[in-house]
Motif scaffolding. Structure first.
Motif, PDB file in Angstrom:
ATOM      1  N   SER A  22       0.830  -1.203   0.000  1.00 25.17           N
ATOM      2  CA  SER A  22       0.000   0.000   0.000  1.00 25.17           C
ATOM      3  C   SER A  22       0.864   1.253   0.000  1.00 25.17           C
ATOM      4  O   SER A  22       0.591   2.219  -0.728  1.00 25.17           O
ATOM      5  CB  SER A  22      -0.915  -0.022   1.217  1.00 25.17           C
ATOM      6  N   LYS A  23       1.925   1.239   0.791  1.00 22.89           N
ATOM      7  CA  LYS A  23       2.817   2.392   0.867  1.00 22.89           C
ATOM      8  C   LYS A  23       3.527   2.628  -0.469  1.00 22.89           C
ATOM      9  O   LYS A  23       3.666   3.770  -0.910  1.00 22.89           O
ATOM     10  CB  LYS A  23       3.848   2.193   1.988  1.00 22.89           C
ATOM     11  N   VAL A  24       3.951   1.559  -1.118  1.00 20.10           N
ATOM     12  CA  VAL A  24       4.612   1.691  -2.426  1.00 20.10           C
ATOM     13  C   VAL A  24       3.648   2.300  -3.438  1.00 20.10           C
ATOM     14  O   VAL A  24       4.022   3.185  -4.219  1.00 20.10           O
ATOM     15  CB  VAL A  24       5.164   0.329  -2.919  1.00 20.10           C
ATOM     16  N   HIS A  25       2.383   1.875  -3.409  1.00 19.38           N
ATOM     17  CA  HIS A  25       1.392   2.458  -4.320  1.00 19.38           C
ATOM     18  C   HIS A  25       1.206   3.951  -4.045  1.00 19.38           C
ATOM     19  O   HIS A  25       1.094   4.751  -4.983  1.00 19.38           O
ATOM     20  CB  HIS A  25       0.057   1.723  -4.210  1.00 19.38           C
ATOM     21  N   ARG A  69      15.235   6.879 -11.793  1.00 16.18           N
ATOM     22  CA  ARG A  69      14.940   7.966 -10.852  1.00 16.18           C
ATOM     23  C   ARG A  69      13.695   7.659 -10.009  1.00 16.18           C
ATOM     24  O   ARG A  69      13.661   7.943  -8.817  1.00 16.18           O
ATOM     25  CB  ARG A  69      14.762   9.283 -11.604  1.00 16.18           C
ATOM     26  N   ALA A  70      12.688   7.101 -10.651  1.00 19.24           N
ATOM     27  CA  ALA A  70      11.461   6.758  -9.923  1.00 19.24           C
ATOM     28  C   ALA A  70      11.741   5.701  -8.862  1.00 19.24           C
ATOM     29  O   ALA A  70      11.303   5.826  -7.715  1.00 19.24           O
ATOM     30  CB  ALA A  70      10.401   6.268 -10.904  1.00 19.24           C
ATOM     31  N   ARG A  75      12.681   4.030  -3.249  1.00 21.49           N
ATOM     32  CA  ARG A  75      13.594   3.357  -2.321  1.00 21.49           C
ATOM     33  C   ARG A  75      13.979   4.291  -1.171  1.00 21.49           C
ATOM     34  O   ARG A  75      13.945   3.906   0.001  1.00 21.49           O
ATOM     35  CB  ARG A  75      14.847   2.899  -3.069  1.00 21.49           C
ATOM     36  N   GLN A  76      14.319   5.529  -1.485  1.00 24.14           N
ATOM     37  CA  GLN A  76      14.713   6.498  -0.454  1.00 24.14           C
ATOM     38  C   GLN A  76      13.567   6.782   0.511  1.00 24.14           C
ATOM     39  O   GLN A  76      13.774   6.863   1.724  1.00 24.14           O
ATOM     40  CB  GLN A  76      15.198   7.802  -1.102  1.00 24.14           C
ATOM     41  N   GLN A  81      11.171   5.773   6.091  1.00 27.62           N
ATOM     42  CA  GLN A  81      10.060   5.360   6.938  1.00 27.62           C
ATOM     43  C   GLN A  81      10.368   4.130   7.763  1.00 27.62           C
ATOM     44  O   GLN A  81       9.747   3.886   8.782  1.00 27.62           O
ATOM     45  CB  GLN A  81       8.814   5.122   6.093  1.00 27.62           C
ATOM     46  N   HIS A  82      11.319   3.338   7.309  1.00 28.58           N
ATOM     47  CA  HIS A  82      11.639   2.117   8.065  1.00 28.58           C
ATOM     48  C   HIS A  82      12.969   2.315   8.680  1.00 28.58           C
ATOM     49  O   HIS A  82      13.732   1.809   9.139  1.00 28.58           O
ATOM     50  CB  HIS A  82      11.612   0.886   7.163  1.00 28.58           C
TER      51      HIS A  82
END
Length: 82
Positions: A22-25, A69-70, A75-76, A81-82
Motif C-alpha cells: 500500500s505504501k509503495v502504491h 529515478r522513480a 527506495r529512499q 520510513q523504516h
C-alpha cells in the motif's frame, strides 16, 4: 513442537506485506506524472523500454533514466520510513 505454526506470526507478516505494498502504491502516486507512467508501464504492466518510449514519445534511454529515478525516489522514501 517443531510442526507447530503460530498463526499470529503469519497474520502479522501478511499485514506488514499489505502495508508495504500500500505504501509503495502511495509513493508511486506521488511521483511526477511521467515517472509514474514509466514505472507503471514497466514494473506493473511489463512493457519493454522501446514500447514505453513510443507510448510516451521519448527515447528508450530517457525511459531507463526515468525508471531509475522513480525507483530511487521510492527506495529512499521507504528507507526513511523504516
Amino acid at each position: 513442537h517443531s510442526n507447530y505454526k503460530d498463526s499470529n506470526v503469519s497474520l502479522e507478516h501478511d499485514l506488514e506485506i499489505k502495508d508495504s505494498v500500500s505504501k509503495v502504491h502511495e509513493l508511486i502516486d506521488s511521483l511526477p506524472e511521467k515517472q509514474k507512467l514509466i514505472i507503471q508501464l514497466r514494473d506493473i504492466e511489463n512493457f519493454e523500454f522501446e514500447e514505453i518510449g513510443k507510448i510516451l514519445d521519448i527515447k528508450p534511454s530517457a525511459v531507463r533514466v526515468g525508471l531509475s529515478r522513480a525507483r530511487k525516489t521510492i527506495r529512499q522514501q521507504l528507507l526513511k520510513q523504516h
